[in-house]
Write an enzyme that holds these catalytic residues in place. Structure first.
Site, PDB file in Angstrom:
ATOM      1  N   LYS A  18      -2.942  -8.967  -6.798  1.00 34.86           N
ATOM      2  CA  LYS A  18      -3.258 -10.048  -7.738  1.00 34.86           C
ATOM      3  C   LYS A  18      -4.490 -10.772  -7.241  1.00 34.86           C
ATOM      4  O   LYS A  18      -4.766 -10.796  -6.037  1.00 34.86           O
ATOM      5  CB  LYS A  18      -2.095 -11.042  -7.846  1.00 34.86           C
ATOM      6  CG  LYS A  18      -2.032 -11.754  -9.186  1.00 34.86           C
ATOM      7  CD  LYS A  18      -1.558 -10.823 -10.286  1.00 34.86           C
ATOM      8  CE  LYS A  18      -1.433 -11.530 -11.623  1.00 34.86           C
ATOM      9  NZ  LYS A  18      -0.872 -10.643 -12.649  1.00 34.86           N
TER      10      LYS A  18
ATOM     11  N   LYS B 185       7.239  -4.550 -10.189  1.00 35.74           N
ATOM     12  CA  LYS B 185       7.069  -4.219 -11.605  1.00 35.74           C
ATOM     13  C   LYS B 185       6.605  -2.769 -11.771  1.00 35.74           C
ATOM     14  O   LYS B 185       7.148  -2.014 -12.582  1.00 35.74           O
ATOM     15  CB  LYS B 185       6.036  -5.177 -12.209  1.00 35.74           C
ATOM     16  CG  LYS B 185       5.853  -5.072 -13.700  1.00 35.74           C
ATOM     17  CD  LYS B 185       4.808  -6.066 -14.194  1.00 35.74           C
ATOM     18  CE  LYS B 185       5.211  -7.491 -13.939  1.00 35.74           C
ATOM     19  NZ  LYS B 185       4.261  -8.461 -14.528  1.00 35.74           N
TER      20      LYS B 185
ATOM     21  N   LYS C 217      -2.748  -2.686  -7.877  1.00 34.65           N
ATOM     22  CA  LYS C 217      -3.007  -3.046  -9.262  1.00 34.65           C
ATOM     23  C   LYS C 217      -2.534  -4.464  -9.540  1.00 34.65           C
ATOM     24  O   LYS C 217      -1.438  -4.842  -9.135  1.00 34.65           O
ATOM     25  CB  LYS C 217      -2.257  -2.085 -10.205  1.00 34.65           C
ATOM     26  CG  LYS C 217      -2.642  -2.225 -11.665  1.00 34.65           C
ATOM     27  CD  LYS C 217      -3.911  -1.454 -11.931  1.00 34.65           C
ATOM     28  CE  LYS C 217      -4.404  -1.636 -13.352  1.00 34.65           C
ATOM     29  NZ  LYS C 217      -5.032  -2.964 -13.560  1.00 34.65           N
TER      30      LYS C 217
ATOM     31  N   SER D 195      -2.304  -0.320 -18.812  1.00 29.01           N
ATOM     32  CA  SER D 195      -3.426  -0.298 -17.876  1.00 29.01           C
ATOM     33  C   SER D 195      -3.448   1.024 -17.109  1.00 29.01           C
ATOM     34  O   SER D 195      -4.516   1.579 -16.821  1.00 29.01           O
ATOM     35  CB  SER D 195      -3.324  -1.464 -16.894  1.00 29.01           C
ATOM     36  OG  SER D 195      -3.729  -2.669 -17.490  1.00 29.01           O
TER      37      SER D 195
ATOM     38  N   HIS E 293       0.824  -1.211   0.000  1.00 30.35           N
ATOM     39  CA  HIS E 293       0.000   0.000   0.000  1.00 30.35           C
ATOM     40  C   HIS E 293       0.858   1.261   0.000  1.00 30.35           C
ATOM     41  O   HIS E 293       0.390   2.322   0.402  1.00 30.35           O
ATOM     42  CB  HIS E 293      -0.929   0.005   1.228  1.00 30.35           C
ATOM     43  CG  HIS E 293      -1.940  -1.104   1.222  1.00 30.35           C
ATOM     44  ND1 HIS E 293      -2.356  -1.745   2.358  1.00 30.35           N
ATOM     45  CD2 HIS E 293      -2.608  -1.692   0.202  1.00 30.35           C
ATOM     46  CE1 HIS E 293      -3.249  -2.676   2.051  1.00 30.35           C
ATOM     47  NE2 HIS E 293      -3.418  -2.660   0.742  1.00 30.35           N
ATOM     48  N   HIS E 294       2.119   1.137  -0.441  1.00 32.92           N
ATOM     49  CA  HIS E 294       2.971   2.329  -0.472  1.00 32.92           C
ATOM     50  C   HIS E 294       2.466   3.333  -1.496  1.00 32.92           C
ATOM     51  O   HIS E 294       2.757   4.528  -1.409  1.00 32.92           O
ATOM     52  CB  HIS E 294       4.426   1.952  -0.769  1.00 32.92           C
ATOM     53  CG  HIS E 294       4.697   1.604  -2.206  1.00 32.92           C
ATOM     54  ND1 HIS E 294       4.296   0.412  -2.770  1.00 32.92           N
ATOM     55  CD2 HIS E 294       5.313   2.304  -3.198  1.00 32.92           C
ATOM     56  CE1 HIS E 294       4.657   0.392  -4.046  1.00 32.92           C
ATOM     57  NE2 HIS E 294       5.279   1.516  -4.325  1.00 32.92           N
TER      58      HIS E 294
END
Length: 477
Positions: free
Chosen positions: A112, A100, A76, A368, A70-71
């Site tokens: 994920k 990534k 995503k 995205s 949650h930085h």
């Protein structure tokens, strides 16, 4: 020989493999152990089971959503439908998403999701019921939202499933003006962005092309500069592998090998990706393609002579038992985790350039991000400036023609006056991202005096960015 075969028997879990790479890189950063442990840990793991009526009976579906970091918000990451889905895999993929996103400077935390089903066993209506129920479970626990957690397609899912999710979300959040931004990878008609379908494959091409442009690195592996003429083997003819092969072929590379689950084919003279795909549609297999050598074991295809190998299928495809037989000079990880830690060590000793997945297949999350921005702005890219640009170019060209007394051809005029469409801007943004991010990784690699591999350098870059973000949040009093 026995030692090489015995190594895979350690059975590293996917998440343990990611943690091992993290630990290897963390010692090259300046952060204390507590901060490193926070960066490494999965912040939230949501394991759920819910009932769905399938035919005449009720089936209990197992599913997951993991928010690794949650930085940055939102989190995503894709959602995959597979019988191989388990908590370890989802945690590993969520962690890779964090690193990534950091590497390609996309301001998201990693996440994920997965549903443990074989999507081929269900009708479209049944898949829709499962997807919508999953989406409603995410809404209940606040595990989805434009500023919270933004899923995307992954293995076994696509634009159709994303449409179901966004519709479910919008129905449960009436009046939320940014509801479209709760997922990405949607069809263009449902708020998607042009260029998303081919984004990961195109990102792989841009990344490897940039690697091949560095003369110093090409000398080390005995290859000339540039993509043209290089022999490429691609594993996987799904969306990622197909588009990667297509862009390599269209830009002058020679596709010499293709591998799929039914087997592989190899032809040193070159394979036409378009004709192979048509052949597979007609026969149901790439095997027995005219002029090519068959390999019933698709893994053998990866061991054939080539310059560039792109494993774009599943994880752990190159491991301690086959890495020594790989002949490629450059390996570009199109899939998530296609090389095991043992394979990394073997290939490093051989001098192979391994371009890590957490950088190379980041084209999907990069585009995205563009889709998310488009949904938040409620404006299609190019809408505000395309005509202005074309009129401006026309004015300049006309002035130059009047001054010189010379006219350009109709084709040249059309090319010069073309204003950027949405897909042009998406491609441009992706290309810039992949070029810039590769050189960040390479600089880190060189700063460590070549004492680490490219993957460790990439992890180092990612850890440094995430660590700085945590420090700036001030959560460590």
């Amino acid at each position: 020989m026995e030692t090489a075969i015995a190594k895979p028997a350690q059975h590293y879990s996917f998440f343990e493999g990611v943690e091992r790479n993290f630990d290897k890189a963390s010692k090259y950063t300046r952060f204390e152990s507590g901060i490193l442990e926070q960066i490494k840990a999965c912040n939230s793991v949501y394991r759920m089971k819910f009932p769905v009526r399938i035919g005449d009976s009720v089936e209990v579906i197992e599913a997951y959503r993991v928010q690794h970091s949650h930085h940055k918000l939102p989190c995503k990451g894709g959602i995959r439908y597979s019988m191989d889905v388990n908590q370890d895999e989802v945690m590993a993929l969520a962690a890779l998403m964090t690193y990534k996103c950091a590497i390609v400077n996309v301001p998201f935390g990693g996440a994920k999701g997965g549903i443990r089903i074989n999507p081929k066993k269900y009708t479209t209506f049944e898949l829709e019921k499962i997807t919508r129920r999953y989406a409603s479970e995410l809404v209940k626990k606040n595990f989805i939202g434009p500023g919270i957690d933004v899923p995307a397609p992954d293995y076994g899912t696509g634009g159709r499933e994303m449409s179901w999710i966004v519709d479910t979300y919008a129905s449960l959040k009436p009046g939320e003006v940014d509801a479209m931004a709760c997922v990405t990878g949607k069809p263009v008609t449902q708020g998607g962005v042009r260029g998303r379908t081919e984004a990961t494959g195109l990102g792989i091409f841009y990344g490897i092309r940039e690697v091949c442009r560095v003369e110093e690195d090409m000398k080390k592996v005995g290859l000339p500069v540039g993509i043209e003429g290089k022999r490429v083997i691609v594993q996987g003819l799904g969306n990622v592998g197909y588009h990667a092969a297509k862009f390599f072929q269209d830009n002058g590379a020679v596709i010499v090998g293709l591998a799929e689950y039914e087997g592989g084919i190899y032809d040193a003279k070159g394979l036409d990706i378009y004709k192979v795909v048509d052949f597979r549609k007609e026969t149901g297999s790439i095997l027995n393609y005219p002029g090519a050598t068959n390999f019933k074991n698709s893994g053998e295809t990866l061991e054939q002579p080539c310059d560039i190998l792109i494993p774009a299928a599943l994880e752990n495809q190159i491991n301690g038992s086959n890495a020594a037989r790989i002949q490629a000079k450059i390996i570009g990880e199109g899939a998530n985790g296609p090389l095991t830690p043992e394979a990394d060590e073997i290939l490093a000793k051989k001098g192979v350039i391994v371009v890590p997945d957490m950088y190379l297949n980041a084209g999907g999350v990069t585009v995205s991000y563009f889709e998310w921005l488009k949904n938040l702005s409620h404006v299609r890219f190019g809408r505000m400036d395309k005509r202005f640009s074309e009129n401006h170019y026309d004015s300049m060209l006309t002035t130059l023609e009047d001054l010189t007394g010379k006219k350009v051809s109709a084709i040249e005029r059309m090319q010069i006056l073309h204003g950027p469409d949405e897909v042009d801007l998406v491609y441009s943004g992706l290309e810039d991202t992949m070029i810039g991010s590769y050189h960040e990784i390479r600089e880190a690699f060189l700063s460590l005096d070549g004492s680490v591999d490219m993957r460790t350098a990439a992890f180092t870059v990612a850890i440094n960015k995430v660590g700085v973000a945590y420090e700036e949040l001030g959560i460590f009093p």
